[in-house]
Motif scaffolding. Structure first.
Motif, PDB file in Angstrom:
ATOM      1  N   VAL A 132       0.859  -1.187   0.000  1.00  0.00           N
ATOM      2  CA  VAL A 132       0.000   0.000   0.000  1.00  0.00           C
ATOM      3  C   VAL A 132       0.899   1.241   0.000  1.00  0.00           C
ATOM      4  N   ILE A 133       1.902   1.214   0.894  1.00  0.00           N
ATOM      5  CA  ILE A 133       2.907   2.289   0.927  1.00  0.00           C
ATOM      6  C   ILE A 133       4.289   1.644   0.862  1.00  0.00           C
ATOM      7  N   PRO A 134       4.817   1.468  -0.358  1.00  0.00           N
ATOM      8  CA  PRO A 134       6.165   0.902  -0.472  1.00  0.00           C
ATOM      9  C   PRO A 134       7.209   2.007  -0.305  1.00  0.00           C
ATOM     10  N   ILE A 135       8.209   1.746   0.482  1.00  0.00           N
ATOM     11  CA  ILE A 135       9.283   2.723   0.696  1.00  0.00           C
ATOM     12  C   ILE A 135      10.614   2.022   0.484  1.00  0.00           C
ATOM     13  N   LYS A 136      11.363   2.489  -0.491  1.00  0.00           N
ATOM     14  CA  LYS A 136      12.672   1.903  -0.759  1.00  0.00           C
ATOM     15  C   LYS A 136      13.745   2.695  -0.033  1.00  0.00           C
ATOM     16  N   ILE A 137      14.494   2.016   0.817  1.00  0.00           N
ATOM     17  CA  ILE A 137      15.595   2.642   1.545  1.00  0.00           C
ATOM     18  C   ILE A 137      16.856   2.497   0.708  1.00  0.00           C
ATOM     19  N   PRO A 138      17.467   3.598   0.303  1.00  0.00           N
ATOM     20  CA  PRO A 138      18.644   3.509  -0.582  1.00  0.00           C
ATOM     21  C   PRO A 138      19.862   2.935   0.140  1.00  0.00           C
ATOM     22  N   PRO A 139      20.717   2.225  -0.589  1.00  0.00           N
ATOM     23  CA  PRO A 139      21.975   1.737   0.008  1.00  0.00           C
ATOM     24  C   PRO A 139      22.919   2.912   0.243  1.00  0.00           C
ATOM     25  N   LEU A 140      23.938   2.695   1.062  1.00  0.00           N
ATOM     26  CA  LEU A 140      24.871   3.772   1.408  1.00  0.00           C
ATOM     27  C   LEU A 140      25.589   4.340   0.185  1.00  0.00           C
TER      28      LEU A 140
END
Length: 481
Positions: free
Chosen positions: A316-324
């Motif tokens: 419903v709410i996808p959030i992609k956390i970026p790699p360093l």
């Protein structure tokens, strides 16, 4: 007579073997005796000194600020700092010896070599200045990073967008899917969301889907009735879903669940109801669902390994956390924050030199924040000093420290190897003395590195090569680029 000779011999022995310099001049300032330590400090032998007036020695630049001349001028003991022509710094004290007529007959000067002491003092002063600069830089970073809320560092463009999204969703109950490589901080972000939600006064229950065996997962999550199966508690079990009632249920590594368990999760998310193992009664649990994975769920859906309906329910709410590697602007702040937290935890004052910080900034950190945090802690707790100065080659030994294959091992260098073809030629060459172990390392590195250049993701490389992400990360860092 015998006693007098013995006494003179003893005095001469002391004179020649004392570690302090002794310089003796007469009442006219002419050198009449020196000991070996004086020769050492001045870099000249006694024969060149004895019979020479101290004024001439000063004019020749052998030393500055003569104690002998000061004593003859002031007729009292004096102390001062001298510097010799060979760069030695001395703390000298001159004492007058008076004759019966009241005139000075001798000036005895003793000197302590303080060169090393002054160097150490300068080093301490430099360290204090560096510590002051570090504290100022840390204070500046904390002040200027506007998006640092609850240990979420968001200076980079990618993380600012993530943070803005997180702020918008804290007060709603929509299902959240956190995506990103291993170690990017998905669990920390789930906790951050919960603490700022309207459910913060209740529990957040974290379930690692990969850590619970499939045959026990349902009973752990939903609980079971007394006697539901062999080995079950006679009192039954409440289950994690009920433990999280009115709070947040965080399902980490959701992509590791079997299709059968995925259907159970889907039903629970849709209705917020379930049945305990061995039970007939329908239980209710009002929870907010947050899930996380480092897998490509869309790809798994296409391959039939993940339910499509569950995927849409979760995202419903996808959030992609970026790699360093995609948020380099955040790295310096993360380093200082981790270091600051370690100092608080261990009541220490660990500080990094500029060289150490630059070495940390130059590393790619395929293991992301988890690798960065563990490496910094490892560096600090195994350091003898609180001031830590490491270059790139020194940093390598702290990476993947728990793998015994790479502890205290000389790492093969690629000083003369500058492209893929020459690396391959070097590996298989019969003309060099590279060991079999080093050849195998380089060969593994080349395979992994070529895939990494193609996919730009350690997780995807791990899937293609059918191994773990940590293995891929280790192979990429086991040689010095």
């Amino acid at each position: 007579m015998y006693k007098q000779i013995v006494k003179e011999d003893e005095l001469n022995l002391i004179f020649r073997n004392t570690t302090n310099e002794i310089f003796v001049a007469d009442g006219q300032g002419i050198c009449i005796q020196v000991n070996p330590e004086c020769e050492k400090n001045l870099g000249i032998d006694a024969a060149s000194l004895i019979g020479t007036n101290v004024k001439d020695l000063v004019s020749r630049g052998l030393f500055t600020n003569s104690t002998t001349l000061k004593v003859l001028e002031e007729k009292k003991p004096v102390s001062l700092i001298q510097e010799t022509s060979i760069g030695q710094k001395l703390y000298a004290t001159g004492i007058p010896v008076f004759a019966e007529n009241g005139e000075i007959s001798r000036v005895i000067s003793t000197s302590i070599n303080i060169t090393e002491i002054l160097k150490f003092q300068e080093k301490v002063q430099r360290m204090e200045l560096m510590l002051d600069d570090y504290n100022k830089e840390l204070a500046s970073i904390k002040k200027t990073i506007k998006f640092n809320q609850g240990e979420i560092i968001a200076s980079s463009h990618h993380m600012k967008r993530v943070y803005e999204m997180l702020e918008m969703i804290t007060q709603v109950d929509s299902t959240i899917l956190l995506l990103g490589e291993s170690g990017v901080g998905k669990s920390e972000i789930a906790h951050w969301i919960h603490k700022r939600s309207n459910r913060s006064n209740k529990k957040l229950i974290e379930v690692n889907c990969a850590a619970i065996p499939s045959n026990l997962f349902e009973s752990e999550l939903f609980g079971y009735e007394p006697g539901a199966f062999s080995g079950a508690l006679s009192s039954g079990k409440r289950g994690l879903a009920l433990e999280a009632d009115k709070g947040t249920l965080f399902l980490d590594e959701i992509g590791e669940l079997s299709l059968e368990l995925q259907s159970k999760i889907l039903q629970f998310i849709q209705s917020k109801s379930f049945r305990k193992v061995g039970g007939n009664k329908t239980e209710k649990s009002d929870v907010r669902i947050i899930t996380a994975t480092n897998r490509n769920l869309e790809q798994m859906v296409n391959k039939g390994k993940f339910r499509e309906d569950l995927y849409y329910r979760l995202s419903v709410i996808p959030i992609k956390i970026p790699p360093l590697r995609e948020r380099k602007e955040d790295l310096i702040a993360l380093i200082f924050l981790i270091l600051d937290n370690l100092n608080i935890s261990y009541d220490k004052k660990y500080t990094f030199s500029n060289t150490t910080i630059q070495s940390l900034l130059n590393h790619q950190w395929p293991g992301n924040i988890r690798e960065l945090k563990n490496t910094i802690e490892r560096i600090c707790v195994t350091s003898k000093d609180e001031y830590i100065d490491l270059d790139k080659s020194s940093l390598i030994k702290y990476l993947y420290f728990n793998n015994s294959d790479y502890i205290n091992e000389e790492i093969p260098r690629r000083s003369s190897i500058d492209n893929d073809e020459s690396i391959t030629n070097e590996i298989f060459s019969l003309e060099n003395d590279m060991s079999l172990k080093d050849r195998v390392k380089w060969f593994e590195y080349e395979i992994v590195n070529r895939y990494y250049k193609k996919y730009k993701s350690t997780q995807q490389v791990a899937e293609v090569l059918k191994t773990s992400q940590s293995t891929i990360s280790r192979k990429l860092n086991q040689v010095e680029n």
